[in-house]
Motif scaffolding. Structure first.
Motif, PDB file in Angstrom:
ATOM      1  N   ASN A 103     -14.902  11.883 -37.984  1.00  0.00           N
ATOM      2  CA  ASN A 103     -15.596  12.561 -36.884  1.00  0.00           C
ATOM      3  C   ASN A 103     -14.664  13.000 -35.769  1.00  0.00           C
ATOM      4  N   THR A 104     -13.606  12.220 -35.529  1.00  0.00           N
ATOM      5  CA  THR A 104     -12.731  12.502 -34.394  1.00  0.00           C
ATOM      6  C   THR A 104     -11.346  12.995 -34.791  1.00  0.00           C
ATOM      7  N   GLY A 105     -10.925  12.675 -36.020  1.00  0.00           N
ATOM      8  CA  GLY A 105      -9.574  13.015 -36.447  1.00  0.00           C
ATOM      9  C   GLY A 105      -8.527  12.025 -35.966  1.00  0.00           C
ATOM     10  N   HIS A 106      -8.913  11.031 -35.179  1.00  0.00           N
ATOM     11  CA  HIS A 106      -7.960  10.037 -34.710  1.00  0.00           C
ATOM     12  C   HIS A 106      -7.579   9.110 -35.849  1.00  0.00           C
ATOM     13  N   GLU A 107      -6.349   8.612 -35.785  1.00  0.00           N
ATOM     14  CA  GLU A 107      -5.835   7.756 -36.849  1.00  0.00           C
ATOM     15  C   GLU A 107      -5.697   6.324 -36.356  1.00  0.00           C
ATOM     16  N   TYR A 108      -6.004   5.392 -37.241  1.00  0.00           N
ATOM     17  CA  TYR A 108      -5.917   3.972 -36.919  1.00  0.00           C
ATOM     18  C   TYR A 108      -5.271   3.234 -38.081  1.00  0.00           C
ATOM     19  N   ALA A 109      -4.610   2.133 -37.765  1.00  0.00           N
ATOM     20  CA  ALA A 109      -4.040   1.255 -38.775  1.00  0.00           C
ATOM     21  C   ALA A 109      -4.160  -0.177 -38.277  1.00  0.00           C
ATOM     22  N   VAL A 110      -4.644  -1.053 -39.139  1.00  0.00           N
ATOM     23  CA  VAL A 110      -4.760  -2.467 -38.810  1.00  0.00           C
ATOM     24  C   VAL A 110      -3.985  -3.248 -39.856  1.00  0.00           C
ATOM     25  N   THR A 111      -3.084  -4.110 -39.387  1.00  0.00           N
ATOM     26  CA  THR A 111      -2.271  -4.929 -40.276  1.00  0.00           C
ATOM     27  C   THR A 111      -2.438  -6.398 -39.915  1.00  0.00           C
ATOM     28  N   PRO A 112      -3.115  -7.183 -40.772  1.00  0.00           N
ATOM     29  CA  PRO A 112      -3.123  -8.628 -40.539  1.00  0.00           C
ATOM     30  C   PRO A 112      -1.697  -9.157 -40.695  1.00  0.00           C
ATOM     31  N   VAL A 113      -1.247  -9.944 -39.738  1.00  0.00           N
ATOM     32  CA  VAL A 113       0.127 -10.446 -39.726  1.00  0.00           C
ATOM     33  C   VAL A 113       0.192 -11.877 -40.242  1.00  0.00           C
ATOM     34  N   SER A 114      -0.766 -12.701 -39.841  1.00  0.00           N
ATOM     35  CA  SER A 114      -0.792 -14.083 -40.314  1.00  0.00           C
ATOM     36  C   SER A 114      -2.225 -14.592 -40.312  1.00  0.00           C
TER      37      SER A 114
END
Length: 154
Positions: A103-114
């Motif tokens: 809908n917005t074209g915005h990009e996201y990334a989520v990385t679990p670290v621990s």
């Protein structure tokens, strides 16, 4: 100062979404982001300013924070909240879940670290990266799964 406000606002707006605070009848995402950003901006302004310039720094920080927080809150929607929670639930440590909001074209990334267990429930440290209108912001947070299965920022 504005970059720090934006990073903190991303973290807290994400927290609001994970906790399900933007529900029907409650504040809008933009309003919640503006309040959080304004508060953070005022706090940062208090840390930066000194002497007679401190009041001006607090006011400037509050206004800048409200604008940035409102913008970030406006850009994240239900798709982003669901994708963030899904990444925390299903991704192994150090594997990034990336998406572009349709809908917005915005990009996201989520990385679990621990991942660890605290008080009998799973908790995860994670990194969130948002690219909004060409501006990249990265923040680190911690979330634990509640008894009803939601992820709550700690």
């Amino acid at each position: 100062m504005i970059k720090a406000i934006r990073a903190l606002a991303v973290a807290l707006v994400t927290a609001l979404f994970l906790a399900g605070c933007a529900q029907h009848g409650g504040p809008t995402q933009e309003q919640a982001g503006a309040v959080v950003g304004g508060a953070l901006g005022g706090l940062l302004g208090a840390q930066v300013g000194g002497g007679s310039g401190r009041t001006a720094a607090i006011i400037a920080g509050t206004l800048a924070g409200a604008a940035i927080g409102g913008n970030i809150g406006r850009t994240m929607d239900e798709v982003d909240r669901q994708r963030t929670a899904q990444a925390l639930e299903t991704q192994p440590d150090h594997r990034t879940s990336r998406w572009q909001n349709p809908n917005t074209g915005h990009e996201y990334a989520v990385t679990p670290v621990s991942t660890r267990e605290t008080g009998g429930r799973p908790c995860r440290t994670f990194e969130t990266e948002a690219i909004i209108d060409g501006q990249r912001e990265t923040v680190t947070g911690q979330a634990c799964r509640t008894a009803d299965g939601r992820w709550e920022i700690q």
